[in-house]
Write an enzyme that holds these catalytic residues in place. Sequence first.
Site, short mmCIF file in Angstrom:
data_model
loop_
_atom_site.label_atom_id
_atom_site.label_comp_id
_atom_site.label_asym_id
_atom_site.label_seq_id
_atom_site.Cartn_x
_atom_site.Cartn_y
_atom_site.Cartn_z
N ASP A 10 16.31 -15.76 -15.36
CA ASP A 10 16.71 -16.63 -16.46
C ASP A 10 17.04 -18.01 -15.90
OD1 ASP A 10 16.48 -14.38 -18.00
OD2 ASP A 10 18.63 -14.03 -18.17
N ASP A 135 16.18 -9.64 -30.90
CA ASP A 135 17.52 -9.74 -30.32
C ASP A 135 18.53 -9.38 -31.41
OD1 ASP A 135 16.23 -10.69 -28.05
OD2 ASP A 135 16.44 -12.78 -28.68
#
Length: 246
Positions: A10, A135
Amino acid sequence: MAFEVIPAVDMRNGKCVQLVQGVPGSEMVSLDDPVAVAKDWISQGAKTLHLIDLDGAIEGTRQNAPLIEKIVEECRPMGVEIQVGGGIRSFEDAAGLLELGVDRVILSTAAIRNPELVKQLADSFGSEHVNVALDSKNGKISIEGWKKQSEHTAVEMGTRFESLGAGSLLFTNIDTEGLMQGVSTGPTEKLVNSVSIPVIASGGVTSLEDLLAIRKTGASAVVVGSALYTGKFTLTEAINTISENL
């Protein structure tokens, strides 16, 4: 298809980070060289790299695109697959990444807002190259880097995206993401049982036992970030645990 442990890379502001529940400023890990991090995961046995541009996801501008391009250029020849998400807001964004050599693009906000984009990409590049991220927070899908919540459930959107041509889904349980308190397998299992395409799970993995619990849901893979970066276990240990508990 063997269950796979996929390490996360990330990126925010040019660094490799791990955020708590995706909240900017909550970095628990910050490393200066994402390219070196990606190569280290390959040396430990990674077969797939999961690259997320957090600036793209949160702000909508893919600030880490040059870094992602460098990782693809240097790591793809090492035999790994690469999936990329974060800030992919248009057909052109996704097409550019696929033409660069990325194996799968991960769509989130753009897919929720314009589901037909999934069909357009699947028709143009093949379903296997299109992943949609679902998500979930409190049972509903979050978008825009988890800053806004939609009215849709993961099962509702997962079945819809499968019908539109998505080749796989990435399900992140925000309720457990980054908290290092273990996984909650129920939501993942519910989604897996509602679709016939592969589901990659994410969120909350803290122990090797969590990996085995996720595999039992029927998920095809699990993305792991914080547990690896904070030394809860190594990627090699994770891969060995999966292979030893078939």
